[in-house]
Structure formats: C-alpha cells, structure tokens
Design a protein around this motif. Structure first.
Motif, PDB file in Angstrom:
ATOM      1  N   VAL A  81      -2.500   1.194   2.522  1.00  0.00           N
ATOM      2  CA  VAL A  81      -3.150   0.300   1.563  1.00  0.00           C
ATOM      3  C   VAL A  81      -4.554  -0.113   2.036  1.00  0.00           C
ATOM      4  CG1 VAL A  81      -1.041  -0.555   0.482  1.00  0.00           C
ATOM      5  CG2 VAL A  81      -1.889  -1.657   2.556  1.00  0.00           C
ATOM      6  N   LEU A  82      -4.855   0.096   3.302  1.00  0.00           N
ATOM      7  CA  LEU A  82      -6.205  -0.048   3.831  1.00  0.00           C
ATOM      8  C   LEU A  82      -6.394   1.025   4.901  1.00  0.00           C
ATOM      9  CD1 LEU A  82      -7.009  -3.864   4.408  1.00  0.00           C
ATOM     10  CD2 LEU A  82      -8.024  -2.335   2.703  1.00  0.00           C
ATOM     11  N   ARG A  83      -7.501   1.750   4.824  1.00  0.00           N
ATOM     12  CA  ARG A  83      -7.769   2.775   5.831  1.00  0.00           C
ATOM     13  C   ARG A  83      -8.064   2.126   7.189  1.00  0.00           C
ATOM     14  NH1 ARG A  83     -11.065   4.517   1.469  1.00  0.00           N
ATOM     15  NH2 ARG A  83     -10.186   6.307   0.337  1.00  0.00           N
ATOM     16  N   SER A  84      -8.097   2.955   8.220  1.00  0.00           N
ATOM     17  CA  SER A  84      -8.340   2.438   9.570  1.00  0.00           C
ATOM     18  C   SER A  84      -9.721   1.820   9.712  1.00  0.00           C
ATOM     19  CB  SER A  84      -8.164   3.554  10.600  1.00  0.00           C
ATOM     20  OG  SER A  84      -8.999   4.658  10.294  1.00  0.00           O
ATOM     21  N   ASP A  85     -10.681   2.250   8.857  1.00  0.00           N
ATOM     22  CA  ASP A  85     -12.027   1.651   8.913  1.00  0.00           C
ATOM     23  C   ASP A  85     -12.140   0.404   8.035  1.00  0.00           C
ATOM     24  OD1 ASP A  85     -12.003   2.715   6.375  1.00  0.00           O
ATOM     25  OD2 ASP A  85     -13.697   4.068   6.668  1.00  0.00           O
ATOM     26  N   GLY A  86     -11.009  -0.030   7.434  1.00  0.00           N
ATOM     27  CA  GLY A  86     -11.001  -1.243   6.625  1.00  0.00           C
ATOM     28  C   GLY A  86     -11.334  -1.037   5.163  1.00  0.00           C
ATOM     29  N   THR A  87     -11.598   0.220   4.746  1.00  0.00           N
ATOM     30  CA  THR A  87     -11.948   0.476   3.345  1.00  0.00           C
ATOM     31  C   THR A  87     -10.684   0.608   2.498  1.00  0.00           C
ATOM     32  OG1 THR A  87     -12.081   2.855   3.776  1.00  0.00           O
ATOM     33  CG2 THR A  87     -14.129   1.586   3.921  1.00  0.00           C
ATOM     34  N   SER A  88     -10.869   0.387   1.205  1.00  0.00           N
ATOM     35  CA  SER A  88      -9.749   0.421   0.268  1.00  0.00           C
ATOM     36  C   SER A  88      -9.360   1.852  -0.088  1.00  0.00           C
ATOM     37  CB  SER A  88     -10.124  -0.302  -1.026  1.00  0.00           C
ATOM     38  OG  SER A  88     -10.445  -1.642  -0.797  1.00  0.00           O
ATOM     39  N   ILE A 108      -4.133  -7.756   0.526  1.00  0.00           N
ATOM     40  CA  ILE A 108      -3.567  -6.971   1.614  1.00  0.00           C
ATOM     41  C   ILE A 108      -3.567  -7.779   2.914  1.00  0.00           C
ATOM     42  CG2 ILE A 108      -3.768  -4.854   2.967  1.00  0.00           C
ATOM     43  CD1 ILE A 108      -2.992  -4.487  -0.021  1.00  0.00           C
ATOM     44  N   GLN A 109      -4.673  -8.482   3.178  1.00  0.00           N
ATOM     45  CA  GLN A 109      -4.750  -9.293   4.401  1.00  0.00           C
ATOM     46  C   GLN A 109      -3.699 -10.387   4.391  1.00  0.00           C
ATOM     47  OE1 GLN A 109      -6.398  -8.510   6.997  1.00  0.00           O
ATOM     48  NE2 GLN A 109      -7.678  -6.898   6.121  1.00  0.00           N
ATOM     49  N   ASP A 110      -3.493 -11.011   3.227  1.00  0.00           N
ATOM     50  CA  ASP A 110      -2.465 -12.046   3.116  1.00  0.00           C
ATOM     51  C   ASP A 110      -1.080 -11.448   3.344  1.00  0.00           C
ATOM     52  OD1 ASP A 110      -1.426 -14.756   2.154  1.00  0.00           O
ATOM     53  OD2 ASP A 110      -0.513 -13.399   0.689  1.00  0.00           O
ATOM     54  N   GLY A 111      -0.842 -10.271   2.749  1.00  0.00           N
ATOM     55  CA  GLY A 111       0.449  -9.609   2.930  1.00  0.00           C
ATOM     56  C   GLY A 111       0.679  -9.184   4.368  1.00  0.00           C
ATOM     57  N   LEU A 112      -0.403  -8.791   5.042  1.00  0.00           N
ATOM     58  CA  LEU A 112      -0.300  -8.422   6.456  1.00  0.00           C
ATOM     59  C   LEU A 112       0.112  -9.635   7.294  1.00  0.00           C
ATOM     60  CD1 LEU A 112      -0.753  -6.116   8.514  1.00  0.00           C
ATOM     61  CD2 LEU A 112      -3.137  -6.863   8.679  1.00  0.00           C
ATOM     62  N   ALA A 113      -0.487 -10.777   6.999  1.00  0.00           N
ATOM     63  CA  ALA A 113      -0.162 -12.009   7.725  1.00  0.00           C
ATOM     64  C   ALA A 113       1.283 -12.437   7.480  1.00  0.00           C
ATOM     65  CB  ALA A 113      -1.124 -13.119   7.315  1.00  0.00           C
ATOM     66  N   ARG A 114       1.803 -12.127   6.290  1.00  0.00           N
ATOM     67  CA  ARG A 114       3.177 -12.527   5.952  1.00  0.00           C
ATOM     68  C   ARG A 114       4.214 -11.482   6.347  1.00  0.00           C
ATOM     69  NH1 ARG A 114       4.319 -12.970   0.678  1.00  0.00           N
ATOM     70  NH2 ARG A 114       2.392 -12.140  -0.238  1.00  0.00           N
ATOM     71  N   GLY A 115       3.754 -10.371   6.911  1.00  0.00           N
ATOM     72  CA  GLY A 115       4.690  -9.344   7.344  1.00  0.00           C
ATOM     73  C   GLY A 115       5.112  -8.370   6.268  1.00  0.00           C
ATOM     74  N   VAL A 116       4.487  -8.450   5.096  1.00  0.00           N
ATOM     75  CA  VAL A 116       4.794  -7.493   4.027  1.00  0.00           C
ATOM     76  C   VAL A 116       4.282  -6.107   4.423  1.00  0.00           C
ATOM     77  CG1 VAL A 116       4.399  -6.893   1.601  1.00  0.00           C
ATOM     78  CG2 VAL A 116       4.726  -9.294   2.278  1.00  0.00           C
ATOM     79  N   PHE A 117       3.122  -6.082   5.057  1.00  0.00           N
ATOM     80  CA  PHE A 117       2.511  -4.843   5.524  1.00  0.00           C
ATOM     81  C   PHE A 117       2.509  -4.828   7.044  1.00  0.00           C
ATOM     82  CE2 PHE A 117      -0.049  -6.013   1.621  1.00  0.00           C
ATOM     83  CZ  PHE A 117       0.688  -5.208   0.754  1.00  0.00           C
ATOM     84  N   SER A 118       2.228  -3.666   7.599  1.00  0.00           N
ATOM     85  CA  SER A 118       2.110  -3.541   9.052  1.00  0.00           C
ATOM     86  C   SER A 118       0.898  -2.675   9.377  1.00  0.00           C
ATOM     87  CB  SER A 118       3.382  -2.927   9.647  1.00  0.00           C
ATOM     88  OG  SER A 118       3.611  -1.625   9.119  1.00  0.00           O
ATOM     89  N   ARG A 119       0.452  -2.771  10.628  1.00  0.00           N
ATOM     90  CA  ARG A 119      -0.725  -2.000  11.026  1.00  0.00           C
ATOM     91  C   ARG A 119      -0.269  -0.789  11.857  1.00  0.00           C
ATOM     92  NH1 ARG A 119      -5.968  -3.274  10.601  1.00  0.00           N
ATOM     93  NH2 ARG A 119      -5.605  -5.504  10.281  1.00  0.00           N
ATOM     94  N   ARG A 120      -0.750   0.362  11.464  1.00  0.00           N
ATOM     95  CA  ARG A 120      -0.418   1.593  12.160  1.00  0.00           C
ATOM     96  C   ARG A 120      -1.236   1.701  13.456  1.00  0.00           C
ATOM     97  NH1 ARG A 120      -0.889   6.551   8.155  1.00  0.00           N
ATOM     98  NH2 ARG A 120      -3.061   6.405   8.811  1.00  0.00           N
ATOM     99  N   GLU A 121      -0.874   2.649  14.329  1.00  0.00           N
ATOM    100  CA  GLU A 121      -1.555   2.788  15.616  1.00  0.00           C
ATOM    101  C   GLU A 121      -3.053   3.022  15.467  1.00  0.00           C
ATOM    102  OE1 GLU A 121       0.300   5.777  17.937  1.00  0.00           O
ATOM    103  OE2 GLU A 121       2.193   4.682  18.173  1.00  0.00           O
ATOM    104  N   ASP A 122      -3.434   3.765  14.402  1.00  0.00           N
ATOM    105  CA  ASP A 122      -4.861   4.057  14.207  1.00  0.00           C
ATOM    106  C   ASP A 122      -5.603   2.907  13.529  1.00  0.00           C
ATOM    107  OD1 ASP A 122      -3.892   4.191  11.651  1.00  0.00           O
ATOM    108  OD2 ASP A 122      -4.613   6.218  11.226  1.00  0.00           O
ATOM    109  N   GLY A 123      -4.911   1.803  13.238  1.00  0.00           N
ATOM    110  CA  GLY A 123      -5.543   0.641  12.626  1.00  0.00           C
ATOM    111  C   GLY A 123      -5.370   0.530  11.133  1.00  0.00           C
TER     112      GLY A 123
END
Length: 600
Positions: A325-332, A296-311
């Motif tokens: 794909v990841l909660r705002s607290d970073g859990t799966s 998920i972190q790799d996909g976020l860096a590549r723009g596959v995913f995005s971060r919502r306002e709540d994180g």
C-alpha cells in the motif's frame, strides 16, 4: 407485481384450512407468469411454500385449486403436479392490472424504508484520448443503472473520476510539443479529445520506431520487453522528466496540461450530452492522487498494516495474499489513492452504498480495496460493490488504443444514427422533413445502441453488431420503440375518427381474447421486473421483460383489431389496452434512458 385481490381471499381460506400452519402475519403468495402454451394467466408454484404447511407440494396444490374453484373471480384452474394455473375473469384481471394503471406504475417504487442513498461511479476516462466502445458500455451501464435505481425510489448520486494525470497524459503532451505545430481544435476542426488522442497515437508510433532502432543497434536488448526499455529511449526519458516537472509544479508544463485537458473535457462534454449523461460530481485524479497516505500511516500505527524488510508498507489479505500500500520510497500505489478517494466520497455524500462500474479485469483490485477498508474499521465498507462488466467487441475484432484501432464513441454514434436514418427512409414516410427524419434517427440509433449494450448481463463478454442492433424486427431496441410508435399511430387515427375513451368508463370485461388477457397478465409483472433488475443491479432483467411485453402487445395487435373491432365499446376497450401498453413500454424505455420517437 400488481396485487391480485383473489390472493388475499386464497390466503384467508388457507389459514382456515391449515390452522396448525401458524403462518406469519405478513405472509403472502406471489403468483408467477403462466408458461406459454398453457391455459391460464397466472401460476402458483407450491414448491415455494409447501414446507410452511408441512404438506407435500402436490397435495397443497390440490387444496389451493379446490379453494380457487370456489372463488367467483376465477374461471378455471388446472393443477399440474405442484403448480396451479389460474384463469381469471376478464373483469377481475383488468381491474387489478390495466384498469389501475397509475397504481401499477407506482407499484414499481420500493417502500420508503427500503430506499437508500446510493453513489454510483462510472465512466472514468483518461484525458489522453477520446472515449471508445468500451467507455460506451461503461457509460450505458452506469447511467441506466442510476436511472433504474432512481425509478424504484433510491436517491442516486452519479460520480465521475477522471484520470487526468500520469505518464500516459504526458505522452500526449510530449507528442504535441514535438509534432503539434501549434494545432488547436479550432484551427484543425478536430474535436478536442480526438485531437489529443491523435497525438497519443503519434507518440506510440514514434516510441515504437525508437525502440526498434535501439534493439537493432544493441542486439543484446532484442528479447527485452518494450516497457522495460522505456527509459532507455530518449522519448521515454523526456516523458518521465515531464511527469516529474508536472509533479513539481513547473508552470510551462502545467499550462500545457491545462490547455490540452481543457480540449479533452470539452470533447467529453459533447459525448456525454449525446448519451444523455449528467454527473452530479466529477472528481479529478490530479486532485486525489496524493490521498490515502495519511490513512496508511494511521493504519500502520494501529497494526492494520506492517512494514516489510525493504521498508514497503503491506497488508495481509489472507487468501488474496499481501498487498503493498506504500512503496519502500514512501510513494503511493494505485490502491492507496483509491482508499483515500473512497473515504473522500463517503465524507462528501455519506451514502448507504457505493457502486463502481469498472471492467472485470479489476475484480481482484476491488476485492482488495474493500477488504482493506474493512480491516481499517469502516463499518460502511460492507456496502461497497463492484459492478464488473465484460469486454465488448465488434465483428472486426478487439480494439487497441495505442495503435489507434479503437472504435471511437463519437464515430459509433454517427454510424448508428446513419443506419437508423437509412431504415427510416426505407419505410417511405414522404411527408416528413429531413430535420424530422434526423431527429427520429437520433432517438432510434442511440436507443438501439443502448438497448443492445444493456441486453446482456454485464458480466458477459459480448459482440456488438451495429447492423443487427438497428433492425426493427427481433430482440432489439427499435422493435420495442416501434411497438410504442405503433400505439401512438393507433391513438392518432382514433382521434381522427372521433374515437376516444374515458379510463373510468371502459368496459374491460369485453377483453376476453387469449391475447388480450395474456398482455394484461404480463403487464402485472412490470413492478416486479423493475425491482428485480434494481436488486440485482442488472438492467438486462428489464430489457428482457420489455421485449416480452412488446411481443405480447404485437400478438394482441395482430389478432385483435383495435379500430375495426365490431362495436364502439370493444374499440374503446382495445384502445385503452393499447394506451396502457404504450405507457408501460415508454416508462420502461425511459428507465433505461432510451427515448421513443413519434413515428418510425
């Protein structure tokens, strides 16, 4: 389908007659089964290829009938609009079918260049309770599909992913701590998975009582959903803390978890043995639940995913909407670990295809999973498939694990075998020992269960009636098994009379009766039934074919006496037909993971 030699001659004649058609070099005609009640063993459907010849289908059918009428191995043709029914000489029919039985059976295998490495995941039980009827359908679909895919030539890897961690597992553990009094499978005589399941039911009973008391004491909570009140209860808070302790590696919690999971795994192993299941690899969710975060972190860096306002990290799946794909607290979330586990399985085995056998309530989940993997750029994500299946109910209604009203798999097995044993005893074979009867009943009972669960397209929500499934007449497994045992009985009686045959010396041309030819023609379609069932990933296609074949054999047996035929040559030919019938039916049942007893 078996290859009929007249087809090659017909194609040559059509190439000459319609030279302008420029047919592909590998073009062929695949005859179909002639409908019941019509004169013929095979039918040629001209609708399927009339465009190639730029001819009206009925005119092409007339030309085909004319060509076939000149073929020495065709006794008669009948044109009905765009269809041509074909009556073959007995010698040609049997030469291309039952007389070439090894080739007929081998024809079910795909060409080597079409064979693939296929990973199929099924069963996926939780370790807080024993397996139930729903698992039995899942297991039956998974193991039979794996066997079918192997039968047609694929390399198949059978995978189980056991959910052995989480809040539901902690519920059984808390109940054991509070109500178990040190009980073990050995001290109670209760199978391990049943013992743990007993505590899961007791937990939910205790939780329900506490929730009722809470709502009575605080009327403002009366309309609240029980799940929303979980952490308002002492039992809920204790369970949540146990999960946190497990995740933090608390040695006492981990020791209890390992002990109770061990009991469950021993119980599962016995259930799987009785069904005939062997997995090539079992993954544990306790070892995979943290997978996927790095992807998920790799996909976020590549723009596959995005971060919502709540994180929270999300992915845009178009019409399916946004998926966290990841909660705002970073859990799966669950799909996060599925992404990781899918990649793990691919890296472990490098399959050409992955199949999940999972209930149809998870259709959207798998659509999202496959879409995410495609967005991540995995080329193999186009070869991921969800075999969704419907619920299976009993006449008594739906099942509920928490209330302890599930139909337990082991109890169902015992009931099926007991019903089979009663049927065997009613048939009155007095020379059979109780041990032999028990062995027969096991094969018949388990076969009846599997056959009925495979009889319906997996997508169907079905009603399973144990009494109906065990009958020796009708569209059941025992009906097909009985045809096989009848053939074994014929062979035994033939040996006692000194009657035998050499396959290469049988005069197949003697078998000219309608019932004899109808069986041989239907047998020709066995390879096609295998390959179609595998292509569709639907064992009900093979089940339907085997029922038709068993009925065709029984019509032959009823109308064409084998051991009392008028001369030895005819007895031998019919004995050879019966032997071939037994080989095909047994091979088909074995492909469905169903055995055949020596007698019934």
């Amino acid at each position: 389908m078996s290859e009929f030699k007249f087809i090659g001659r017909l194609i040559d004649a059509l190439r000459q007659r319609f030279a302008e058609a420029a047919l592909p070099a590998d073009w062929t005609i695949s005859p179909e089964r002639c409908p019941e009640g019509m004169n013929g063993e095979l039918t040629i459907n001209c609708f399927r290829f009339a465009k190639l010849f730029k001819q009206p289908p009925d005119r092409l059918a007339a030309a085909i009938a004319e060509c076939l009428d000149r073929d020495p191995e065709i006794l008669a043709t009948e044109q009905i609009k765009a269809f041509v029914n074909v009556v073959l000489t007995p010698a040609a029919l049997y030469r291309d079918t039952l007389a070439a039985l090894p080739e007929l059976l081998a024809a079910g295998r795909l060409p080597e260049n079409e064979c693939r490495k296929i990973l199929i995941e099924y069963s996926a039980p939780n370790t807080n309770k024993p397996q139930h009827l729903g698992h039995v359908r899942n297991n039956t679909l998974g193991m039979a599909l794996a066997s079918l895919l192997k039968r047609v030539g694929h390399e198949v890897i059978q995978i189980n992913l056991v959910n052995d961690r989480g809040i539901h597992i902690c519920k059984s553990m808390i109940a054991y701590q509070r109500f178990g009094n040190g009980a073990t499978p050995e001290s109670t005589g209760i199978k391990g998975d049943h013992l743990v399941g007993k505590f899961y039911v007791e937990y939910n009973q205790a939780l329900s009582a506490e929730l009722a008391a809470l709502k009575a004491a605080r009327p403002e909570l009366a309309e609240k959903d029980n799940e929303a009140l979980f952490l308002e209860t002492e039992l809920g808070r204790a369970t949540q803390k146990m999960l946190q302790d497990w995740e933090n590696g608390d040695p006492e919690v981990r020791a209890l978890w390992q002990k109770m999971n061990g009991w469950v795994f021993d119980g599962f192993a016995a259930t799987y043995r009785r069904m005939g299941i062997r997995f090539d690899h079992t993954y544990l969710e306790s070892q995979t639940y943290l997978l996927g975060k790095d992807i998920i972190q790799d996909g976020l860096a590549r723009g596959v995913f995005s971060r919502r306002e709540d994180g929270a990290v999300i992915v845009d799946l178009g019409k399916m909407g946004n998926k966290v794909v990841l909660r705002s607290d970073g859990t799966s979330v669950y799909i996060t670990q599925d992404i990781g586990t899918t990649l793990l399985k691919y890296n472990d085995y490098h399959p050409d295809m992955q199949i999940w056998v999972v209930g149809d309530e998870q259709i959207l989940h798998f659509q999202m999973l496959f879409a995410i993997l495609r967005k991540l750029g995995y080329e193999w994500a186009d070869n991921l498939h969800h075999l969704a299946y419907g619920m299976v109910n009993l006449p008594s209604g739906k099942m509920k694990s928490r209330e302890g009203t599930v139909v337990d798999a082991d109890d169902l097995f015992a009931e099926m075998v007991a019903l089979a044993l009663d049927n065997c005893r009613e048939r009155g074979d007095g020379e059979v020992t109780e041990s032999e009867l028990a062995g027969r009943a096991e094969i018949i009972g388990m076969g009846a269960l599997k056959f009925m669960l495979l009889k319906f397209n997996p997508k169907t929500t079905m009603m399973f009636d144990p009494q109906a499934s065990i009958k020796f007449e009708g569209d059941t497994g025992p009906y097909v098994q009985y045809a096989c045992t009848r053939i074994k009985s014929i062979a035994r009686k033939a040996r006692e009379r000194g009657l035998h045959f050499q396959p290469d010396e049988v005069d197949w041309s003697l078998l000219a009766a309608r019932e004899e030819k109808a069986f041989a023609a239907l047998a020709a379609f066995y390879p096609a039934a295998l390959q179609l069932a595998a292509e569709r990933r639907d064992c009900s296609v093979l089940v339907e074919y085997l029922l038709d074949l068993a009925k065709a054999f029984n019509r032959f047996y009823r109308e064409c006496p084998v051991l009392t035929a008028e001369n030895v040559e005819l007895q031998q030919a019919r004995l050879a037909l019966a032997a071939a019938a037994g080989d095909i039916l047994t091979d088909g049942l074995r492909t469905l993971t169903i055995g055949v007893p020596d007698a019934m």
